[in-house]
Motif scaffolding. Structure first.
Motif, short mmCIF file in Angstrom:
data_model
loop_
_atom_site.label_atom_id
_atom_site.label_comp_id
_atom_site.label_asym_id
_atom_site.label_seq_id
_atom_site.Cartn_x
_atom_site.Cartn_y
_atom_site.Cartn_z
N ASP A 223 0.60 -1.36 -0.20
CA ASP A 223 -0.65 0.08 0.25
C ASP A 223 0.70 1.31 -0.23
OD1 ASP A 223 -2.45 -1.73 0.10
OD2 ASP A 223 -2.52 -1.64 2.48
N LYS A 224 2.39 1.27 1.01
CA LYS A 224 3.00 2.63 1.37
C LYS A 224 3.40 2.76 -0.34
CE LYS A 224 6.77 2.14 2.86
NZ LYS A 224 8.52 2.59 3.22
N VAL A 225 4.18 1.74 -1.33
CA VAL A 225 4.63 2.31 -2.96
C VAL A 225 3.17 2.43 -3.76
CG1 VAL A 225 6.06 1.13 -4.47
CG2 VAL A 225 6.77 0.20 -1.62
N ARG A 226 2.41 1.61 -3.00
CA ARG A 226 0.66 2.22 -4.43
C ARG A 226 0.94 3.69 -4.28
NH1 ARG A 226 -2.30 -1.77 -3.17
NH2 ARG A 226 -1.97 -2.86 -4.34
N LYS A 227 0.79 4.08 -2.96
CA LYS A 227 0.57 5.02 -2.76
C LYS A 227 1.93 6.25 -3.05
CE LYS A 227 -1.01 8.63 1.45
NZ LYS A 227 -0.31 9.00 2.50
N ALA A 228 2.05 6.15 -2.83
CA ALA A 228 4.08 6.96 -3.67
C ALA A 228 3.94 7.38 -4.86
CB ALA A 228 5.18 6.26 -3.54
N ALA A 229 3.49 5.80 -5.59
CA ALA A 229 3.06 5.98 -7.13
C ALA A 229 2.30 7.06 -7.23
CB ALA A 229 3.04 4.42 -7.52
N GLU A 230 1.12 6.96 -7.13
CA GLU A 230 0.03 7.95 -7.14
C GLU A 230 0.95 9.26 -6.88
OE1 GLU A 230 -3.02 6.05 -4.58
OE2 GLU A 230 -3.39 4.41 -6.01
N ILE A 231 1.18 9.66 -6.04
CA ILE A 231 1.46 11.12 -5.70
C ILE A 231 2.76 11.87 -6.48
CG2 ILE A 231 2.75 11.99 -3.56
CD1 ILE A 231 2.12 9.89 -1.25
N ALA A 232 3.45 10.27 -6.92
CA ALA A 232 4.24 11.17 -8.07
C ALA A 232 3.98 11.48 -9.31
CB ALA A 232 5.29 10.15 -8.18
N ALA A 233 2.27 10.14 -9.69
CA ALA A 233 2.53 10.41 -10.39
C ALA A 233 1.57 12.03 -11.14
CB ALA A 233 1.08 9.93 -10.64
N ARG A 234 1.06 12.22 -9.49
CA ARG A 234 0.11 13.40 -9.08
C ARG A 234 1.21 15.33 -9.10
NH1 ARG A 234 -2.51 11.78 -5.01
NH2 ARG A 234 -1.48 12.88 -3.44
N GLU A 235 2.55 14.91 -8.10
CA GLU A 235 2.89 15.73 -8.03
C GLU A 235 3.90 15.84 -8.61
OE1 GLU A 235 3.36 15.82 -3.91
OE2 GLU A 235 1.60 16.06 -3.20
N TYR A 236 4.57 15.38 -10.09
CA TYR A 236 5.92 15.38 -10.15
C TYR A 236 4.69 14.86 -11.88
CZ TYR A 236 7.96 15.13 -5.65
OH TYR A 236 7.21 16.01 -4.28
N ARG A 237 4.55 15.67 -12.30
CA ARG A 237 3.39 15.25 -13.57
C ARG A 237 5.06 15.69 -15.22
NH1 ARG A 237 -2.13 17.95 -13.62
NH2 ARG A 237 -3.31 17.11 -12.03
N ASP A 238 6.36 15.93 -14.68
CA ASP A 238 7.09 15.93 -15.57
C ASP A 238 7.78 14.71 -15.48
OD1 ASP A 238 7.94 16.77 -13.17
OD2 ASP A 238 9.42 18.30 -14.03
N VAL A 239 7.99 14.51 -14.70
CA VAL A 239 8.28 12.34 -14.19
C VAL A 239 7.55 11.72 -14.97
CG1 VAL A 239 9.82 10.96 -12.76
CG2 VAL A 239 9.96 13.64 -12.29
N LYS A 240 8.36 10.97 -15.68
CA LYS A 240 7.15 9.42 -16.16
C LYS A 240 7.65 8.28 -15.19
CE LYS A 240 7.66 8.12 -20.03
NZ LYS A 240 7.56 7.57 -22.01
N SER A 241 6.64 8.09 -14.30
CA SER A 241 7.01 6.79 -12.78
C SER A 241 5.84 6.05 -13.27
CB SER A 241 7.24 7.74 -12.51
OG SER A 241 5.63 8.42 -11.25
#
Length: 333
Positions: A223-241
């Motif tokens: 759950d922690k890793v999945r949430k990290a990926a969701e945050i990254a997609a939302r807050e760092y949109r210029d980064v492909k992740s």
């Protein structure tokens, strides 16, 4: 061209000044001689001047082009005492304590040189712990603007040229944050992507690693890793992740096609974000020792100016590589 050779070419193109506080260590002296021979950086060596020169003579290496400074007798000592006292007075720093720190801890003196723009970066850790390098860096230089935390990464250069970016990856965090939160993992991913793009080149593709791929396992760790990926997609949109991804799904196209067919990162990741320090530290050492990869680091990101740690098990060749990388980091500042 091998990864480290490309870094050395970048370092030579815009030469920076790097401080090595552990100049009374044999590995540092051997590394310094090679760095000067290859013209990778201008060097400031901290230690007893006569001891350092005598050690170099015994080793049969030439460090004549280096500047050697003994913090105890430096003409900048009192100036640094004043600056450090002012910087840390809210934390109880006095002139007596500042003098003690600057004369008994070469890393603190070296970081003051970076703070005072007399050097562009510092590399330490061959003889000291990560904390010994990081503590004065954070106290004196502080975090970089907009940085949420300081994290550590390794550049891993492998023989598998079809994977990553011509066999090269960034692994994070493998040396600093023991159990980062989802928010911190997302930030580590974004910072590591930036480090990848200016050190390695090419577009960063960040995989948040887990023992699960896209819900194949259920656990709070997943759950922690999945949430990290969701945050990254939302807050760092210029980064492909993307995440959560198992390691094979992250870097092997055939596995990715089965486990994560709709992912733009799976199968092609070149920045691997580990869920905790246990996984990251074990992972990079497995790849280094069993996979015969070259490991450069731990590099630090998120500090206002370049300061990098070394593994206490490093070779002199490792120091040469990290100094070249630090010089390239300094070019970005």
């Amino acid at each position: 061209m091998a990864f480290i050779d490309s870094i050395k070419e970048k370092a030579k193109a815009d030469k920076k000044t790097i401080v090595l506080p552990e100049a009374e260590d044999e590995r540092t002296i051997r590394a310094a001689a090679k760095i000067l021979e290859e013209n990778l950086a201008d060097l400031i060596l901290l230690g007893n001047v006569e001891t350092v020169k005598e050690d170099a003579k015994k080793l049969g290496v030439n460090i004549d082009q280096a500047t050697i400074i003994d913090p105890k007798t430096s003409d900048q000592l009192e100036n640094y005492v004043t600056i450090l006292t002012e910087l840390r007075k809210a934390k109880g720093m006095t002139k007596e304590l500042a003098h003690k720190a600057l004369t008994e801890d070469n890393a603190t003196f070296g970081i003051m040189m970076v703070k005072n723009n007399e050097a562009d970066g510092l590399v330490s850790g061959a003889c000291h712990s990560t904390a010994n390098t990081l503590r004065p860096a954070l106290q004196i230089l502080k975090t970089a603007p907009n940085a949420k935390l300081v994290s550590g990464f390794f550049v891993m250069s492998t023989a598998n040229k079809e994977l990553g970016e011509n066999g090269t990856f960034i692994f994070a965090d493998c040396g600093l944050n023991q159990d980062p939160t989802a928010e911190q993992l997302a930030s580590i991913g974004a910072d590591s992507a930036k480090s990848f793009e200016y050190l390695v080149g090419g577009e960063a593709k960040v995989a948040f690693l887990s023992h699960s791929t896209k819900g194949s396992a259920k656990h709070t760790l997943v759950d922690k890793v999945r949430k990290a990926a969701e945050i990254a997609a939302r807050e760092y949109r210029d980064v492909k992740s993307d995440g959560e991804l198992q390691l094979d799904a992250a870097i092997i196209p055939e596995v990715a096609a089965l486990k994560a067919p709709n992912s733009s990162v799976a199968g092609h990741a070149n920045v691997l974000v580990f869920p905790n320090l246990d996984a990251g530290n074990i992972g990079y050492k497995l790849v280094q020792r069993l996979g015969n990869a070259e490991a450069y680091g731990p590099m630090l990101q998120g500090i206002a100016k370049p300061v990098n740690d070394l593994s206490r098990g490093c070779s002199w060749e490792d120091i040469v590589g990290v100094v070249a990388l630090t010089a390239v980091q300094a070019q970005q500042h």
